[in-house]
Design an enzyme around this catalytic site. Structure first.
Site, PDB file in Angstrom:
ATOM      1  N   ASP A 135      10.025  10.870  -9.925  1.00  0.00           N
ATOM      2  CA  ASP A 135       9.327   9.529  -9.633  1.00  0.00           C
ATOM      3  C   ASP A 135       7.703   9.645  -9.408  1.00  0.00           C
ATOM      4  O   ASP A 135       7.467  10.413  -8.592  1.00  0.00           O
ATOM      5  CB  ASP A 135      10.273   8.805  -8.542  1.00  0.00           C
ATOM      6  N   TYR A 137       3.791   8.050  -8.851  1.00  0.00           N
ATOM      7  CA  TYR A 137       2.965   7.341  -7.713  1.00  0.00           C
ATOM      8  C   TYR A 137       1.843   6.868  -8.668  1.00  0.00           C
ATOM      9  O   TYR A 137       0.751   7.276  -7.922  1.00  0.00           O
ATOM     10  CB  TYR A 137       2.940   8.166  -6.553  1.00  0.00           C
ATOM     11  N   HIS A 142      -0.841  -0.342  -5.431  1.00  0.00           N
ATOM     12  CA  HIS A 142       0.375   0.035  -4.650  1.00  0.00           C
ATOM     13  C   HIS A 142       0.020   1.318  -3.711  1.00  0.00           C
ATOM     14  O   HIS A 142      -0.015   1.171  -2.369  1.00  0.00           O
ATOM     15  CB  HIS A 142       1.207   0.657  -5.344  1.00  0.00           C
ATOM     16  N   GLU A 208      11.678  -1.320  -4.794  1.00  0.00           N
ATOM     17  CA  GLU A 208      10.227  -0.929  -5.636  1.00  0.00           C
ATOM     18  C   GLU A 208      10.341  -1.252  -7.113  1.00  0.00           C
ATOM     19  O   GLU A 208      11.299  -0.835  -7.760  1.00  0.00           O
ATOM     20  CB  GLU A 208      10.079   0.570  -5.517  1.00  0.00           C
ATOM     21  N   GLU A 210       9.734  -1.117 -10.593  1.00  0.00           N
ATOM     22  CA  GLU A 210       9.247   0.277 -11.671  1.00  0.00           C
ATOM     23  C   GLU A 210       9.990   0.222 -12.847  1.00  0.00           C
ATOM     24  O   GLU A 210      10.795  -0.703 -13.245  1.00  0.00           O
ATOM     25  CB  GLU A 210       9.684   1.549 -11.030  1.00  0.00           C
ATOM     26  N   ASP A 242      13.725   1.299  -7.476  1.00  0.00           N
ATOM     27  CA  ASP A 242      13.891   2.575  -6.539  1.00  0.00           C
ATOM     28  C   ASP A 242      14.018   2.210  -5.206  1.00  0.00           C
ATOM     29  O   ASP A 242      13.046   1.818  -4.273  1.00  0.00           O
ATOM     30  CB  ASP A 242      12.777   3.557  -6.979  1.00  0.00           C
ATOM     31  N   ARG A 246      12.447   2.146   4.298  1.00  0.00           N
ATOM     32  CA  ARG A 246      11.238   2.390   4.813  1.00  0.00           C
ATOM     33  C   ARG A 246      10.943   3.075   6.176  1.00  0.00           C
ATOM     34  O   ARG A 246      10.202   3.861   6.442  1.00  0.00           O
ATOM     35  CB  ARG A 246      10.266   0.991   4.784  1.00  0.00           C
ATOM     36  N   GLN A 249      11.827   6.856   5.827  1.00  0.00           N
ATOM     37  CA  GLN A 249      10.866   7.121   5.093  1.00  0.00           C
ATOM     38  C   GLN A 249       9.849   7.503   6.091  1.00  0.00           C
ATOM     39  O   GLN A 249       9.166   8.745   6.155  1.00  0.00           O
ATOM     40  CB  GLN A 249      10.359   6.245   4.105  1.00  0.00           C
ATOM     41  N   TYR A 253       8.823  11.599   5.944  1.00  0.00           N
ATOM     42  CA  TYR A 253       8.186  11.875   5.017  1.00  0.00           C
ATOM     43  C   TYR A 253       6.892  13.064   5.129  1.00  0.00           C
ATOM     44  O   TYR A 253       6.550  13.748   4.044  1.00  0.00           O
ATOM     45  CB  TYR A 253       7.734  10.545   4.204  1.00  0.00           C
ATOM     46  N   LYS A 262      15.016   7.719  -0.116  1.00  0.00           N
ATOM     47  CA  LYS A 262      14.843   7.138  -1.437  1.00  0.00           C
ATOM     48  C   LYS A 262      16.383   7.618  -2.436  1.00  0.00           C
ATOM     49  O   LYS A 262      16.536   7.116  -3.373  1.00  0.00           O
ATOM     50  CB  LYS A 262      13.695   7.941  -2.133  1.00  0.00           C
ATOM     51  N   THR A 266      19.132   4.306  -6.943  1.00  0.00           N
ATOM     52  CA  THR A 266      18.317   3.987  -7.965  1.00  0.00           C
ATOM     53  C   THR A 266      18.917   3.171  -9.023  1.00  0.00           C
ATOM     54  O   THR A 266      19.735   3.681  -9.557  1.00  0.00           O
ATOM     55  CB  THR A 266      17.584   5.112  -8.475  1.00  0.00           C
ATOM     56  N   GLU A 372       4.597  -4.401   0.870  1.00  0.00           N
ATOM     57  CA  GLU A 372       3.255  -4.841   0.369  1.00  0.00           C
ATOM     58  C   GLU A 372       3.404  -6.202   0.486  1.00  0.00           C
ATOM     59  O   GLU A 372       2.437  -6.891   1.028  1.00  0.00           O
ATOM     60  CB  GLU A 372       2.768  -4.400  -1.096  1.00  0.00           C
TER      61      GLU A 372
END
Length: 427
Positions: A135, A137, A142, A208, A210, A242, A246, A249, A253, A262, A266, A372
């Site tokens: 994956d 970024y 973003h 997410e 994607e 995905d 949060r 994470q 992370y 994550k 998916t 976001e």
């Protein structure tokens, strides 16, 4: 070899309603299960699924070099391994078979009954056996938004971001096709103001927005692939959600990036739209400053004008479209991603999947995640039923759609749609 399947004047003898994602110019590839519990490789025109295994057995691919069981398998991996020439030959042949002027299958009722199914009578499967999932970024908007929220707003992008397509390795075992529900994950989180973590259900499940591309066999171990050749190894694209927890994470992370936040799920759309089908929708990506290092430099149109949208549907209620974005906003192209991925000699195989990373545009309504869209939960979104969302609630269904359209043709991906269920309970 010309891509005759893209002829915009061609019409099919199968009915295709206006604005359907799958006209005869699309011809995507997938795997489905029939009512007789037969798994087969197939394609789709309009709202009809076409059994390519049956077509092959009936000699409709005569003259094309294919192994005897090429389409009588439960994955596309072998077909994808055959390479670009075979993909194009097969796709062109399918377009010929279903051309309204071609009577060969059209007027053969016996063969038609074996080959053609209504979409509601088949169950879509994962199209490939995914060995590895990476994956990226690659959306500057973003990455900037996340940087503003969690780091210094004046230095939102980390120093490496404008120089390399940042990525991490996901979990292929948790990839599921559209329609398969997903459970809210359990995990460790650190409540605000606390110093000791707790274990429990994530309170901040997010989507997410994607896309992903599927590769053929790219290289041998130690070999790197030039950016100018990378697209030859990309079979096609799917939509990808995905799922992201949060709060899990945020706690896990540092220093190695997302892990359990994550890899719990998916979701992908089941039809792979080929790069040949997307050819008419090429466009330039964003200007890259500073200029990338030589191994990542490319000229011309290496992005695609793909309209994307996300909707949330609470249980027993209508859906609300909450985001509208476009693939062309991505800063790093698929070719750059694949060239970078192999730059150290990492091997990439048939059926490997590369996610784009969240695709956010320049305006608030084009952001590609709840994180976001609600700015970390500070600005809840109001849905059509009057309820509000900071993140995804149990029993919400998240649906992503994508399509390309010009004055002549519309090529779409269908959808990836998944319901979020409460945490799994062992009986």
């Amino acid at each position: 070899m010309p891509i005759t399947a893209n002829d915009t004047n061609r019409k099919s003898w199968l009915e295709v309603i206006e604005n359907n994602d799958f006209p005869i110019q699309n011809i995507p590839f997938g795997v489905f299960l029939t009512k007789e519990n037969v798994v087969t490789v197939g394609t789709r025109i309009g709202n009809f699924a076409i059994d390519l295994g049956a077509l092959q057995q009936l000699n409709y691919f005569e003259g094309i070099e294919l192994t005897d069981d090429m389409f009588m398998q439960d994955t596309l991996n072998d077909f994808i391994s055959d390479g670009k020439k075979t993909w194009r030959l097969v796709r062109n042949r399918i377009a010929e078979i279903f051309d309204e002027k071609n009577p060969t299958l059209r007027d053969n009722i016996k063969d038609r009954d074996i080959v053609i199914f209504k979409m509601e009578d088949v169950e879509m499967q994962l199209p490939v056996l995914i060995g590895d999932y990476t994956d990226f970024y690659s959306s500057k908007e973003h990455a900037t938004n996340i940087g503003k929220m969690f780091r210094d707003p004046e230095n939102a992008l980390l120093p490496n971001w404008l120089h390399i397509p940042v990525g991490y390795h996901g979990r292929s075992s948790s990839i599921v096709p559209s329609g398969i529900p997903v459970h809210r994950p359990m995990g460790q989180t650190l409540p605000n103001g606390e110093t000791t973590p707790v274990f429990g259900p994530s309170r901040s499940v997010d989507f997410e927005l994607e896309t992903a591309f599927i590769t053929t066999d790219v290289n041998i171990m130690g070999e790197n692939i030039p950016v100018t050749e990378a697209e030859d190894y990309i079979f096609g694209m799917v939509l990808l959600n995905d799922w992201s927890a949060r709060d899990i994470q945020k706690w896990e992370y540092v220093p190695l990036g997302p892990f359990l936040s994550k890899n719990f799920a998916t979701s992908i759309s089941p039809w792979i739209v080929t790069m040949d089908a997307l050819e008419p929708f090429r466009t330039k990506g964003p200007k890259q400053e500073p200029t990338p290092l030589p191994y990542l430099q490319q000229k011309g149109k290496h992005s695609f004008d793909i309209n994307l949208e996300v909707a949330i549907q609470p249980e027993n209620s209508e859906e609300t479209v909450i985001s509208q974005s476009n693939f062309k906003y991505l800063y790093w192209s698929m070719c750059q991603q694949l060239a970078h991925h192999t730059s150290n000699g990492c091997r990439v195989n048939s059926g490997d999947m590369m996610g784009s990373g969240t695709i956010s545009g320049p305006t608030p309504e084009s952001f590609g995640s709840m994180l976001e869209l609600t700015w970390g939960g500070k600005n809840p979104i109001k849905l059509k039923d009057g309820s509000e969302r900071k993140f995804i609630n149990d029993n919400d269904t998240v649906t992503m759609k994508g399509f390309c359209q010009n004055g002549q043709v519309r090529i779409g991906f269908g959808e990836v749609s998944s319901k979020l269920l409460p945490p799994f309970v062992r009986k």
